[in-house]
Write an enzyme that holds these catalytic residues in place. Sequence first.
Site, PDB file in Angstrom:
ATOM      1  N   HIS A 243      61.608  29.243  14.031  1.00 52.25           N
ATOM      2  CA  HIS A 243      62.899  29.482  15.064  1.00 52.25           C
ATOM      3  C   HIS A 243      62.191  29.152  16.105  1.00 52.25           C
ATOM      4  O   HIS A 243      62.881  28.971  17.060  1.00 52.25           O
ATOM      5  CB  HIS A 243      62.930  30.835  14.863  1.00 52.25           C
ATOM      6  N   GLU A 244      60.900  29.711  16.866  1.00 51.45           N
ATOM      7  CA  GLU A 244      61.061  29.445  18.078  1.00 51.45           C
ATOM      8  C   GLU A 244      60.521  28.211  18.498  1.00 51.45           C
ATOM      9  O   GLU A 244      60.142  28.230  19.857  1.00 51.45           O
ATOM     10  CB  GLU A 244      59.339  30.934  18.346  1.00 51.45           C
TER      11      GLU A 244
ATOM     12  N   GLU B 258      52.284  36.270   5.279  1.00 47.33           N
ATOM     13  CA  GLU B 258      51.299  37.667   5.898  1.00 47.33           C
ATOM     14  C   GLU B 258      49.817  37.026   6.892  1.00 47.33           C
ATOM     15  O   GLU B 258      49.771  37.229   7.796  1.00 47.33           O
ATOM     16  CB  GLU B 258      51.212  38.806   5.158  1.00 47.33           C
TER      17      GLU B 258
ATOM     18  N   HIS C 201      53.476  33.344   9.334  1.00 43.77           N
ATOM     19  CA  HIS C 201      54.755  33.140   9.397  1.00 43.77           C
ATOM     20  C   HIS C 201      55.630  32.813   7.454  1.00 43.77           C
ATOM     21  O   HIS C 201      55.268  32.675   6.795  1.00 43.77           O
ATOM     22  CB  HIS C 201      54.218  31.124   9.238  1.00 43.77           C
ATOM     23  N   HIS C 202      56.421  33.447   7.886  1.00 47.23           N
ATOM     24  CA  HIS C 202      57.216  33.495   7.551  1.00 47.23           C
ATOM     25  C   HIS C 202      58.939  32.567   6.386  1.00 47.23           C
ATOM     26  O   HIS C 202      58.755  32.312   6.975  1.00 47.23           O
ATOM     27  CB  HIS C 202      57.715  34.933   6.257  1.00 47.23           C
TER      28      HIS C 202
ATOM     29  N   ASP D  76      54.759  25.206   9.733  1.00 49.33           N
ATOM     30  CA  ASP D  76      55.248  24.747   8.869  1.00 49.33           C
ATOM     31  C   ASP D  76      54.337  24.063   8.213  1.00 49.33           C
ATOM     32  O   ASP D  76      54.147  23.989   6.881  1.00 49.33           O
ATOM     33  CB  ASP D  76      56.286  23.806   9.386  1.00 49.33           C
TER      34      ASP D  76
END
Lengths: 96, 96
Positions: free
Chosen positions: A76-77, A54, A58-59, A85
């Site tokens: 993803h984007e 949170e 970035h999950h 990451d």
Amino acid sequence: MAVEQLTADEREKALAALPEWTLREDGLAIIRAFKFRDFNAAWGFMSRVALLAETHDHHPEWSNVYNRVEITLTTHEAGGLSLRDVAMAKAIDALA
Amino acid sequence: MAVEQLTADEREKALAALPEWTLREDGLAIIRAFKFRDFNAAWGFMSRVALLAETHDHHPEWSNVYNRVEITLTTHEAGGLSLRDVAMAKAIDALA
């Protein structure tokens, strides 16, 4: 601000600094497996990672089976690995 | 006390009472997928399931990707589905 995928060079350099993480076969994600004493300990770790996620917005993609946790990081984007990451992996390493 | 695997009849009856759960292809586990507003909501749900798991001393195999959670229940020591999975599934349904 758009998040860009790491270049091959950047990726290699980042992975060298993250020896506990493995590049997924498709090259688009990094994975680390963790093993704890029991579920209680695994869950404690996951709770700390959830707060990190949170904070970093970035999950992870992750799974848990009793005392084992596997974390996959990808952006993803960006369609693959990004600096987000790398930052998240380092923050997770600092917990583990 | 040994945990016994459900008979085919018992399994059918249990599944009829758990309409949100799907029998895994191999017949040894049940699976339910959940979708929430965001990670925060998914994590809140997972935290409640984690407490249930400790209370029941029966732990799910589960994964989370942002607002999605997938839970698999099986009883390793029974080599398949047991009454413990049915009890846990009902307890999870009561949360969701």
